[in-house]
Design a protein around this motif. Sequence first.
Motif, short mmCIF file in Angstrom:
data_model
loop_
_atom_site.label_atom_id
_atom_site.label_comp_id
_atom_site.label_asym_id
_atom_site.label_seq_id
_atom_site.Cartn_x
_atom_site.Cartn_y
_atom_site.Cartn_z
N THR A 77 -2.31 13.83 2.19
CA THR A 77 -1.73 13.45 0.90
C THR A 77 -1.76 14.60 -0.09
OG1 THR A 77 -2.45 11.16 1.24
CG2 THR A 77 -1.88 11.80 -1.00
N THR B 55 -0.06 10.52 6.48
CA THR B 55 0.40 9.94 5.21
C THR B 55 1.80 9.39 5.36
OG1 THR B 55 -0.94 11.51 3.95
CG2 THR B 55 0.86 10.42 2.78
N THR C 68 0.83 -1.21 0.00
CA THR C 68 0.00 0.00 0.00
C THR C 68 0.86 1.25 0.00
OG1 THR C 68 -1.75 -1.17 1.19
CG2 THR C 68 -1.80 1.24 1.24
N GLY D 78 2.16 6.73 -6.74
CA GLY D 78 1.06 7.59 -7.15
C GLY D 78 1.34 9.05 -6.89
N ILE D 79 1.90 9.35 -5.71
CA ILE D 79 2.24 10.73 -5.38
C ILE D 79 3.34 11.25 -6.29
CG2 ILE D 79 3.35 12.16 -3.61
CD1 ILE D 79 1.73 10.68 -1.53
N LEU E 102 5.02 7.52 3.34
CA LEU E 102 5.66 7.17 2.08
C LEU E 102 6.75 6.14 2.34
CD1 LEU E 102 5.99 10.69 0.40
CD2 LEU E 102 4.07 9.10 0.36
N ARG F 38 1.13 4.03 -2.96
CA ARG F 38 0.85 5.44 -2.63
C ARG F 38 2.04 6.33 -3.01
NH1 ARG F 38 0.63 5.34 2.82
NH2 ARG F 38 -1.54 4.69 2.79
N THR F 39 3.25 5.87 -2.73
CA THR F 39 4.43 6.66 -3.05
C THR F 39 4.57 6.87 -4.54
OG1 THR F 39 5.54 5.77 -1.08
CG2 THR F 39 6.93 6.81 -2.74
#
Length: 279
Positions: free
Chosen positions: A152, A234, A68, A75-76, A236, A72-73
Amino acid sequence: MAPAPGHRGRLAALLAPPLLWLVLAYLGSLAVLLLSAFWTTDPFTSDVLHTWTPDNFHELLTTPVYRTVAVRTVGIALAVTFLDALLALPMAYFTARIATGRLRRALLVAVLTPLWAGYLVKAYAWRVLLSDHGLINAVLAPFGLRGPGYGTTAVVIVLAYLWLPYMILPVHAALERLPAQHLEASADLGAGTLRTLRSVIAPTVRPALLAGSVFTFSLSLGDYLTAQIVGGRTQLLGNVIASQVTLDLPLAAALSTVPVALVVGYLAAVRRAGALDQL
């Protein structure tokens, strides 16, 4: 024409120190990182044991929270890159093709000035701006709106601000090299603004955008301080790695191979588009 033997010797002497530094300090450290990822930790003393095992990578692949955080990392990092590209294109076009003389120099100085300020100074400045009583909420309050606060979205905004100059500069350089005759020829042939943008400007700036994305993507991928300052809860990859360094160093090393592999893969992808020629 091949250089003379004396010139080859001087060239070798000139290049030897930086190449030695690259091999020992950079590639050597990556090799040690990969090697230590296969070690383990004593559960009682927390000492690192030089015992060869793939357990760290097995835990990395089978633990949902790590997947996850990795997704997320990435995606950011992609969101920051996309946002910087959207902002850099009109700004670079104005500085390279419209502004002239003192205005162009002033705008370029304005783009470069944030790079002279410290990373933490800029990040904490954004923390103040994004706080409940910060300037952003003060401006939006009369319209019944609120800022993103910490989370985020705040991480994406701050990272996009931090790395934006690295996107603007290569795009500006590419547009500055674009011959005016190409734009004039496009207009003479009846092409509209969108057609000129698609057929003339886009092929010119694409390698530059990819070159800038190398910085925005890789820097965002490895960042963890911004998430600590404005990210709220959040997490990362950088935060997870930093938290594991003192607890389980081999696991932290295994986690560190993820952003390294992603950056290497990204570099290999953009290299085929000629992006590295723009760096």
